[in-house]
Design an enzyme around this catalytic site. Structure first.
Site, PDB file in Angstrom:
ATOM      1  N   ALA A  66       0.841  -1.531  -0.014  1.00 63.27           N
ATOM      2  CA  ALA A  66       0.640   0.308  -0.147  1.00 63.27           C
ATOM      3  C   ALA A  66       1.266   1.331  -0.142  1.00 63.27           C
ATOM      4  CB  ALA A  66      -0.663  -0.275   1.128  1.00 63.27           C
ATOM      5  N   GLY A 112      -0.503  -5.078   0.971  1.00 68.63           N
ATOM      6  CA  GLY A 112      -2.304  -5.685  -0.201  1.00 68.63           C
ATOM      7  C   GLY A 112      -1.481  -5.942  -1.182  1.00 68.63           C
ATOM      8  N   GLU A 115      -2.148  -9.168  -0.031  1.00 66.66           N
ATOM      9  CA  GLU A 115      -4.149  -9.642   0.402  1.00 66.66           C
ATOM     10  C   GLU A 115      -4.338  -9.478  -1.520  1.00 66.66           C
ATOM     11  OE1 GLU A 115      -4.628  -7.493   4.284  1.00 66.66           O
ATOM     12  OE2 GLU A 115      -3.115  -6.446   2.893  1.00 66.66           O
ATOM     13  N   GLU A 135       3.200  -6.263   7.281  1.00 64.41           N
ATOM     14  CA  GLU A 135       3.152  -4.933   7.634  1.00 64.41           C
ATOM     15  C   GLU A 135       3.237  -4.818   9.218  1.00 64.41           C
ATOM     16  OE1 GLU A 135       0.141  -6.371   4.954  1.00 64.41           O
ATOM     17  OE2 GLU A 135       1.432  -6.833   6.452  1.00 64.41           O
TER      18      GLU A 135
END
Length: 260
Positions: A66, A112, A115, A135
């Site tokens: 991200a 992300g 994900e 993260e």
């Protein structure tokens, strides 16, 4: 479809949706997520599109994570809203889509990005791919389904190790873990993905959508997966695809599914 951060091309029933921010290693920002959401809506309703391939531009990254600068100063409330909106508008939307989505991981798939790949129905990877959920090294946890989908795919112990160490695994480890289905040379990745997509397009898309729904019910604690399978098995008998498929088999010819 004209976008700033993604591209979308269609050919022979297959749409290729590419995250196109190579200078940022295809990192996800709010605008990119909005564009993915918009493209998925359009592809979902496009009868010409039977399969979607999700990939990243360039040779370095699928999606390297991200855009951290966008949320570095978020409050608890804003962080919660960020995750909830992401689930609803992109990640769950892809996972629950009735059309097959293949993630073609062409490099780094981190945070992300991993994900996003895990939201697809299955994954293939180039031999240079690296995957991880870093993260916890930022003082946060995966927020776009990573704790849940990684656990379902690789098991509790491996998922927790990857999350706790914030480390990366290579493509062969991902294959061993069951995180990806295939590993191929990078220059063959999209050809391989398209070959798989074309195999899928030859089958009943109605039956495939019923199968996706039944498999997703396995992960839904509110729904009984066996019950959903029985229900969708029965529904299949009322489709034109079932009539065509069985008649083609009995008459020893290839089926031409009306997808209805």
């Amino acid at each position: 479809m004209n976008y700033e951060n993604i591209t979308c091309d269609k050919e022979q029933g297959v749409a290729q949706l590419t995250i196109n921010r190579p200078k940022k290693l295809n990192a996800l920002n709010r605008e990119t997520l909005k564009e993915i959401n918009d493209a998925i809506k359009i592809l979902e309703s496009d009868d010409e599109v039977k399969v979607i391939i999700l990939t990243g531009s360039g040779e370095k990254a699928f999606v390297a994570g991200a855009d951290i600068a966008e949320f570095a100063d978020f409050s608890v409330e804003k962080g919660t809203e960020l995750a909830q909106k992401g689930h609803q508008e992109v990640f769950d939307k892809i996972a629950l889509l009735k059309k097959p989505v293949i993630a073609a991981i062409n490099g780094f798939a981190l945070g992300g990005g991993l994900e996003l790949a895990m939201a697809a129905h299955f994954r293939i990877a180039s031999d240079n791919a690296k995957m991880g959920l870093p993260e916890t090294s930022l003082g946060v946890i995966p927020g776009y389904g990573g704790t849940q989908r990684l656990t379902q795919l690789v098991g509790r112990g491996r998922a927790l190790e990857m999350i706790m160490t914030a480390g990366m695994i290579n493509a062969n480890q991902a294959l061993q873990y069951g995180l990806v289905n295939h590993v191929v040379p990078q220059d063959e990745l999209l050809v391989f993905a398209n070959d798989l997509a074309q195999k899928i397009t030859k089958n009943s898309l109605v039956a495939i959508s019923y199968a996706i729904e039944a498999v997703n019910a396995f992960d839904d604690k509110k729904e009984n997966g066996y019950k959903k399978e029985i229900e969708n098995f029965g529904k299949s008998f009322g489709t034109n695809d079932f009539k065509e498929g069985t008649q083609a088999f009995l008459n020893k010819r290839k089926p031409s599914f009306p997808n209805s």
